[in-house]
Scaffold this active site. Structure first.
Site, PDB file in Angstrom:
ATOM      1  N   ASP A 136      -4.497   5.187   5.891  1.00 25.01           N
ATOM      2  CA  ASP A 136      -5.154   6.601   6.454  1.00 25.01           C
ATOM      3  C   ASP A 136      -6.207   5.984   7.498  1.00 25.01           C
ATOM      4  O   ASP A 136      -5.703   5.977   8.768  1.00 25.01           O
ATOM      5  CB  ASP A 136      -5.773   7.312   5.108  1.00 25.01           C
ATOM      6  CG  ASP A 136      -6.265   8.605   5.582  1.00 25.01           C
ATOM      7  OD1 ASP A 136      -5.666   9.131   6.487  1.00 25.01           O
ATOM      8  OD2 ASP A 136      -7.384   8.951   5.121  1.00 25.01           O
TER       9      ASP A 136
ATOM     10  N   PHE B 272      -2.802  15.856   4.415  1.00 23.08           N
ATOM     11  CA  PHE B 272      -2.738  15.359   2.962  1.00 23.08           C
ATOM     12  C   PHE B 272      -1.506  15.391   2.263  1.00 23.08           C
ATOM     13  O   PHE B 272      -0.892  16.481   2.387  1.00 23.08           O
ATOM     14  CB  PHE B 272      -3.871  15.952   2.014  1.00 23.08           C
ATOM     15  CG  PHE B 272      -4.167  15.309   0.980  1.00 23.08           C
ATOM     16  CD1 PHE B 272      -4.993  14.152   1.153  1.00 23.08           C
ATOM     17  CD2 PHE B 272      -3.649  15.748  -0.371  1.00 23.08           C
ATOM     18  CE1 PHE B 272      -5.447  13.571  -0.351  1.00 23.08           C
ATOM     19  CE2 PHE B 272      -3.817  15.026  -1.425  1.00 23.08           C
ATOM     20  CZ  PHE B 272      -4.592  14.196  -1.423  1.00 23.08           C
ATOM     21  N   VAL B 273      -0.989  14.284   1.732  1.00 24.42           N
ATOM     22  CA  VAL B 273       0.334  14.107   0.988  1.00 24.42           C
ATOM     23  C   VAL B 273       0.093  13.817  -0.509  1.00 24.42           C
ATOM     24  O   VAL B 273      -0.868  13.087  -0.632  1.00 24.42           O
ATOM     25  CB  VAL B 273       1.502  13.223   1.849  1.00 24.42           C
ATOM     26  CG1 VAL B 273       1.728  13.700   2.812  1.00 24.42           C
ATOM     27  CG2 VAL B 273       0.723  11.849   1.944  1.00 24.42           C
TER      28      VAL B 273
ATOM     29  N   GLU C  20       0.968  -1.246  -0.083  1.00 20.85           N
ATOM     30  CA  GLU C  20       0.162  -0.011   0.025  1.00 20.85           C
ATOM     31  C   GLU C  20       0.831   1.215   0.157  1.00 20.85           C
ATOM     32  O   GLU C  20       1.732   1.138   0.569  1.00 20.85           O
ATOM     33  CB  GLU C  20      -0.967  -0.099   1.227  1.00 20.85           C
ATOM     34  CG  GLU C  20      -2.361  -0.326   1.073  1.00 20.85           C
ATOM     35  CD  GLU C  20      -3.175   0.772   0.380  1.00 20.85           C
ATOM     36  OE1 GLU C  20      -2.641   1.674  -0.588  1.00 20.85           O
ATOM     37  OE2 GLU C  20      -4.298   0.761   0.469  1.00 20.85           O
TER      38      GLU C  20
HETATM   39  P1  5GP Z   1      -7.972   4.363   4.013  1.00 22.88           P
HETATM   40  O1  5GP Z   1      -8.838   3.296   3.288  1.00 22.88           O
HETATM   41  O2  5GP Z   1      -6.873   3.688   4.736  1.00 22.88           O
HETATM   42  O3  5GP Z   1      -8.425   5.634   4.447  1.00 22.88           O
HETATM   43  O4  5GP Z   1      -7.058   4.984   2.573  1.00 22.88           O
HETATM   44  C1  5GP Z   1      -6.225   4.312   1.587  1.00 22.88           C
HETATM   45  C2  5GP Z   1      -6.205   5.139   0.569  1.00 22.88           C
HETATM   46  O5  5GP Z   1      -6.668   6.575   0.473  1.00 22.88           O
HETATM   47  C3  5GP Z   1      -4.530   5.118   0.355  1.00 22.88           C
HETATM   48  O6  5GP Z   1      -4.154   3.879  -0.343  1.00 22.88           O
HETATM   49  C4  5GP Z   1      -4.656   6.315  -0.667  1.00 22.88           C
HETATM   50  O7  5GP Z   1      -4.918   5.839  -2.068  1.00 22.88           O
HETATM   51  C5  5GP Z   1      -5.601   7.011  -0.171  1.00 22.88           C
HETATM   52  N1  5GP Z   1      -4.857   8.079   0.866  1.00 22.88           N
HETATM   53  C6  5GP Z   1      -5.136   8.547   1.972  1.00 22.88           C
HETATM   54  N2  5GP Z   1      -4.453   9.328   2.485  1.00 22.88           N
HETATM   55  C7  5GP Z   1      -3.935  10.091   1.552  1.00 22.88           C
HETATM   56  C8  5GP Z   1      -3.321  11.109   1.233  1.00 22.88           C
HETATM   57  O8  5GP Z   1      -2.821  11.743   2.284  1.00 22.88           O
HETATM   58  N3  5GP Z   1      -2.877  11.746   0.226  1.00 22.88           N
HETATM   59  C9  5GP Z   1      -3.202  10.639  -0.795  1.00 22.88           C
HETATM   60  N4  5GP Z   1      -2.779  11.288  -2.110  1.00 22.88           N
HETATM   61  N5  5GP Z   1      -3.934   9.696  -1.004  1.00 22.88           N
HETATM   62  C10 5GP Z   1      -4.193   9.362   0.310  1.00 22.88           C
HETATM   63 MG    MG Z   2      -3.706   3.290  -2.172  1.00 16.95          MG
END
Ligand code: 5GP
Ligand code: MG
Length: 183
Positions: free
Chosen positions: A107, A156-157, A103
């Site tokens: 997040d 956010f990145v 991954e």
């Molecule tokens: P989760 O399901 O854990 O909330 O988020 C997973 C996915 O959301 C990550 O694999 C990524 O693709 C996207 N994501 C989460 N945080 C960020 C962020 O800060 N920047 C970007 N570009 N994508 C994020």
């Molecule tokens: Mg992802």
């Protein structure tokens, strides 16, 4: 202060340099190579965000290993549980294999929390998770990476494969949203 970089309507500032990333990715590859020697693991990279990390991690491995790429799509189910996730491209036989999911970032943990049971159903020998980044303060689901590159704040990145509205994936370093920087 380094110059901010504009992507669409937002300004981003340098956060993790390409050198820092390269060094950490190499360390992860060395650790995983030690842990998986002789096990011929199957890496499964989650597109799109993980594609650059996956390529760099994989080329630094010193062991026999395979790699495959999937895309997760969620759709609204008719049941009250909300979104249901499906994996597109999961064609390689997972049964009896040692799986390492790649991954870009964990997040809230929702993506992996929904995908892991789907993968488990195919009876792999083991499943581990490697993520380049994780945001402990954002976590809402019981998901933990076995290997993690950097723990970062809940901001956010973009860059190094990760996007803002589809853009910014080609930046070699990781940038952070400027308006989040001084919160
Ligand atoms: P989760 O399901 O854990 O909330 O988020 C997973 C996915 O959301 C990550 O694999 C990524 O693709 C996207 N994501 C989460 N945080 C960020 C962020 O800060 N920047 C970007 N570009 N994508 C994020
Ligand atoms: Mg992802």
């Amino acid at each position: 202060m380094p110059e901010p970089i504009q992507i669409q309507d937002q300004l981003f500032t340098p956060f993790i340099s390409s050198l820092q990333i390269a060094e950490r990715v190499k360390e992860l590859a060395i650790t995983i190579s030690q842990d998986y020697a002789g096990k011929k693991p199957l890496f499964i990279a989650i597109l799109n965000g993980a594609f650059i990390f996956a390529a760099d991690l994989f080329r630094n491995l010193s062991i026999e290993a395979e790699i495959s790429f999937i895309k997760l799509a969620s759709y609204q189910g008719t049941v009250s549980s909300g979104s249901v996730v499906t994996a597109i491209g999961l064609e390689d036989a997972v049964s009896g294999r040692h799986i390492i999911l790649i991954e870009d970032i964990i997040d809230t943990g929702k993506t992996l929390h929904e995908f892991l049971p789907l993968l488990q159903r195919q009876q792999p020998d083991s499943i581990k998770i490697v993520t380049l980044l994780h945001k402990p303060a954002a976590l809402q689901h019981p998901v933990q990476a076995d290997y993690s590159g950097f723990e970062i704040p809940n901001k956010f990145v973009v860059g190094y494969g990760m996007d803002y509205n589809g853009l910014g994936r080609n930046h070699p370093e990781i940038l952070q949203l400027q308006s989040d920087t001084h919160l």
